[in-house]
Design a protein around this motif. Structure first.
Motif, PDB file in Angstrom:
ATOM      1  N   ARG A   1       0.637  -1.264  -0.061  1.00 47.61           N
ATOM      2  CA  ARG A   1      -0.215  -0.214  -0.049  1.00 47.61           C
ATOM      3  C   ARG A   1       1.033   0.925   0.186  1.00 47.61           C
ATOM      4  O   ARG A   1       0.811   2.383  -0.435  1.00 47.61           O
ATOM      5  N   ALA A   2       1.892   1.223   0.988  1.00 47.94           N
ATOM      6  CA  ALA A   2       2.681   3.119   0.530  1.00 47.94           C
ATOM      7  C   ALA A   2       3.436   2.501  -0.611  1.00 47.94           C
ATOM      8  O   ALA A   2       3.928   3.462  -0.641  1.00 47.94           O
ATOM      9  N   LYS A   3       3.768   1.402  -1.366  1.00 47.87           N
ATOM     10  CA  LYS A   3       4.464   2.062  -2.307  1.00 47.87           C
ATOM     11  C   LYS A   3       2.810   2.891  -3.725  1.00 47.87           C
ATOM     12  O   LYS A   3       3.922   2.536  -4.664  1.00 47.87           O
ATOM     13  N   GLY A   4       2.085   2.811  -3.138  1.00 46.95           N
ATOM     14  CA  GLY A   4       0.577   2.862  -4.156  1.00 46.95           C
ATOM     15  C   GLY A   4       0.463   1.992  -5.125  1.00 46.95           C
ATOM     16  O   GLY A   4       0.475   2.838  -5.939  1.00 46.95           O
ATOM     17  N   VAL A   5       0.777   0.389  -4.459  1.00 50.46           N
ATOM     18  CA  VAL A   5       0.213  -0.043  -5.243  1.00 50.46           C
ATOM     19  C   VAL A   5      -1.702   0.267  -5.058  1.00 50.46           C
ATOM     20  O   VAL A   5      -1.921   0.604  -3.702  1.00 50.46           O
ATOM     21  N   ALA A   6      -2.517  -0.616  -6.295  1.00 48.60           N
ATOM     22  CA  ALA A   6      -3.897   0.145  -6.558  1.00 48.60           C
ATOM     23  C   ALA A   6      -4.417  -0.957  -5.153  1.00 48.60           C
ATOM     24  O   ALA A   6      -4.345  -1.418  -5.607  1.00 48.60           O
ATOM     25  N   GLU A   7      -5.779  -0.525  -4.731  1.00 47.97           N
ATOM     26  CA  GLU A   7      -6.139  -1.491  -3.496  1.00 47.97           C
ATOM     27  C   GLU A   7      -6.488  -3.312  -4.052  1.00 47.97           C
ATOM     28  O   GLU A   7      -6.293  -3.879  -3.905  1.00 47.97           O
ATOM     29  N   GLN A   8      -6.819  -2.752  -5.887  1.00 53.29           N
ATOM     30  CA  GLN A   8      -7.487  -4.296  -6.409  1.00 53.29           C
ATOM     31  C   GLN A   8      -6.149  -4.888  -6.773  1.00 53.29           C
ATOM     32  O   GLN A   8      -6.850  -5.857  -5.958  1.00 53.29           O
ATOM     33  N   ALA A   9      -5.736  -4.579  -6.911  1.00 50.43           N
ATOM     34  CA  ALA A   9      -4.000  -5.429  -7.103  1.00 50.43           C
ATOM     35  C   ALA A   9      -3.605  -6.013  -5.906  1.00 50.43           C
ATOM     36  O   ALA A   9      -3.175  -7.047  -5.981  1.00 50.43           O
ATOM     37  N   VAL A  10      -3.674  -4.857  -4.875  1.00 50.43           N
ATOM     38  CA  VAL A  10      -3.143  -5.469  -3.648  1.00 50.43           C
ATOM     39  C   VAL A  10      -3.419  -6.716  -3.109  1.00 50.43           C
ATOM     40  O   VAL A  10      -3.579  -7.638  -2.364  1.00 50.43           O
ATOM     41  N   ILE A  11      -5.198  -6.588  -2.399  1.00 53.96           N
ATOM     42  CA  ILE A  11      -6.057  -7.496  -2.526  1.00 53.96           C
ATOM     43  C   ILE A  11      -6.425  -8.379  -3.142  1.00 53.96           C
ATOM     44  O   ILE A  11      -5.688 -10.150  -2.958  1.00 53.96           O
ATOM     45  N   VAL A  12      -6.114  -8.534  -4.810  1.00 56.01           N
ATOM     46  CA  VAL A  12      -5.704 -10.174  -6.033  1.00 56.01           C
ATOM     47  C   VAL A  12      -4.636 -10.494  -5.756  1.00 56.01           C
ATOM     48  O   VAL A  12      -4.172 -11.521  -5.502  1.00 56.01           O
ATOM     49  N   ARG A  13      -3.284  -9.406  -5.751  1.00 57.70           N
ATOM     50  CA  ARG A  13      -1.870 -10.613  -6.465  1.00 57.70           C
ATOM     51  C   ARG A  13      -1.561 -10.652  -4.775  1.00 57.70           C
ATOM     52  O   ARG A  13      -0.535 -11.547  -5.133  1.00 57.70           O
TER      53      ARG A  13
END
Lengths: 322, 259
Positions: free
Chosen positions: A227-239
């Motif tokens: 999250r701190a890297k700025g990964v989108a929420e969707q990608a955080v959840i899925v990946r």
């Protein structure tokens, strides 16, 4: 390929387990009052002593227990499951006739429970302690407490009798002579209710575990990093989260493969499906011990192969294993 | 709360419905709420459904409790031995546990009942015999992590025997997760019994909810309430038992509260 070797080793180690099961069951069935010949004679409406003895000799039931056990194991090694006196053909054939219905039922119920459970678990975990979570968690508790055969009966009342949308039992329309795609659709229509019935309790379990493990993973450091890297929420959840949170659910599939087969005994008899489960029930009632042992052997093999596949999936999900 | 309701039903069964619940009471297939004498109606052969539900609560709770106690006892003892001694004992015991786990439990249950007959006692014992694997694994895992702790070593230094170490020192520490799991075992035991009874393989001489559902199946097309009512009773009971388990879990694991 180290994964395959690992899973193969697990496969090898299940051989003693299988042996324990077979010896245990064989001894257990020796305790049963009455044998196949008794059942046969009862079916024929009685017979004289001489014929009974001849039948016993024919089926090899006059030998000592140890000899019978030895013979049985030796035949199993050659994949010969014996002869069913009740059905009048080899047990392998009886079982193979019934296997497809059960495999289809188990496969569809398992996939439905798995995907729906995961989806609901994710939704619940994303909205933890808000109304979607409360609703889903309550549903999960209720589903868990519902006896499957009762759910099936109520499904028949509502969807087959009241609404007449779905057939109330059986595997396909008898005598309709459908072929190809029509036949597939026909069978699918018959399998909707049984699948839902069998899947219900597993859906409840998977969604509960999925929710808990999502919540657990969401608190871990690497999620915060992502999250701190700025990964989108969707990608955080899925990946990031999903992949890790799936592990306990996949483990459960392997552990519960046996439970699911057991559940199909009840579901198949509710919906009159010509599957392995109903065969097991029938052979208990008819004391067809050869068939019963054969079913147990085949279902143990099934459970072991499901676990083998789970091992492979596990290794794909978590590269650290291998 | 729900559990108290079910227990109250079980306790009051003898007072509210003193007659044999399986005795004929009125004309068959009276719908619920039609006749004041039979608030929940009557079944195919004219037996009072309300009486069967109340007496069924007794049977379900009894079988659930007894089978759970048996399963937990077997599981705890085997798990404790495997976890405490390790090595060969562990290998052998875990192989046996694995064998039981590979076998579909309902199939095994069918067989046990087929072999030993279906009286209340044999059914209860059979259910206990097919449900001890998970508690055994749980206990073993707890013992494995506890047996090297200081308090066990201290106990060993002052010369405590193995039995004392296992049952007086380690077991009380290993028990909380097992107790929580006991509620799951009990819920499953109640469901297993009802499924057996539904298939007509449980004791036919007691008022069991599953028996009634199986009976109602014959008249499902028109009088579906005969099957519906006992199903709701099972649902409520199993739900109650699992909620108690969840409450216990929250009480014993304060860390997880708020999830």
């Amino acid at each position: 390929m180290r994964v395959l070797a690992l899973a193969g080793r697990r496969l090898l180690s299940s051989i003693p387990t299988l042996l324990i099961i077979l010896v245990g069951l064989f001894l257990l069935l020796q305790l049963a009052p009455g044998d196949t010949v008794d059942a046969l004679v009862a079916q024929m409406g009685g017979g004289d002593q001489k014929m009974v003895e001849e039948l016993r000799r024919f089926y090899g039931l006059d030998a000592p227990v140890a000899v019978q056990l030895g013979r049985y194991i030796w035949r199993l090694v050659q994949l010969d499951l014996g002869y069913s006196a009740i059905y009048g053909k080899p047990v392998v054939n009886v079982i193979l006739e019934r296997l497809p219905a059960t495999l289809l039922l188990m496969g569809s119920a398992l996939s439905f429970a798995f995907f729906a459970g995961i989806a609901l678990g994710i939704i619940a975990a994303r909205r933890v302690n808000k109304w979607p979570d409360t609703l889903i968690s309550t549903l999960g508790l209720v589903f868990y407490a519902t006896p499957s055969f009762w759910f099936g009966l109520m499904g028949i009342v509502v969807f087959a009798i009241r609404l007449a949308w779905l057939p109330s039992g059986g595997f396909e329309t008898v005598g309709a002579g459908y072929t190809g795609l029509m036949r597939v659709l026909d069978i699918a229509r018959y399998l909707v209710l049984p699948t839902l019935t069998l899947a219900l309790i597993f859906l409840a379990i998977y969604l509960r575990i999925m929710r808990a493990s999502m919540l657990e993973v969401l608190t871990l450091d690497f999620v915060r990093t992502a999250r701190a890297k700025g990964v989108a929420e969707q990608a955080v959840i899925v990946r990031h989260v999903l992949r890790n949170a799936l592990l306990p659910v996949v483990t459960l599939i392997g552990l519960q493969a046996g439970t699911m087969l057991g559940g199909s005994v009840v579901v198949e008899s509710v919906f009159a499906l010509p599957g392995l489960g109903r065969l097991a029930y029938e052979s208990v009632v008819q004391r067809d011990l050869n068939t019963l042992l054969g079913i147990v052997f085949v279902s143990a093999l099934l459970v072991i192969s499901v676990n083998f596949m789970v091992d492979l999936i596990y290794a794909r999900l978590d590269p650290r294993i291998s | 709360m729900l559990l108290i309701l079910v227990i109250a039903m079980a306790l009051s069964a003898g007072i509210l419905f003193p007659k044999d619940p399986l005795g004929l009471a009125g004309s068959p297939l009276i719908w619920p709420f039609r006749d004041a004498r039979f608030p929940l109606g009557t079944d195919n052969s004219g037996r009072d459904i309300a009486a069967q539900i109340f007496h069924g609560a007794r049977i379900s709770l009894l079988i659930g409790l007894a089978a759970m106690t048996l399963a937990i006892s077997i599981g705890v003892v085997l798990g404790a031995l495997a976890g405490f001694y390790g090595g060969l004992a562990d290998d052998v015991l875990m192989r046996i546990t694995e064998a039981f786990q590979t076998l579909p439990n309902f199939l095994l249950l069918l067989m046990l009942v087929a072999v030993f007959g279906s009286t209340l006692t044999t059914v209860t014992i059979a259910i206990g015999l097919v449900s001890w694997q998970a508690p055994a694994r749980l206990t073993r895992a707890e013992f494995l992590s506890l047996r090297t702790r200081e308090f066990v070593q201290a106990g060993r230094t002052i010369g405590l025997g193995d039995a004392t170490l296992i049952f007086r020192e380690i077991l009380p520490n290993a028990l909380p997760p097992v107790i929580v799991y006991a509620s799951v075992v009990m819920a499953v035991a109640i469901l297993l019994e009802s499924a057996l009874a539904f298939l007509n393989l449980s004791d036919p001489n007691v008022a069991s909810w599953g028996n009634l559902i199986g009976l109602g199946r014959g008249v499902l097309r028109s009088e579906w309430y005969v099957s519906a009512i006992p199903g709701v009773a099972i649902l409520i009971t199993v739900l109650a038992v699992s909620l108690v388990g969840q409450g216990l879990n929250d009480a014993l694991n304060p860390r997880l509260r708020g999830r």
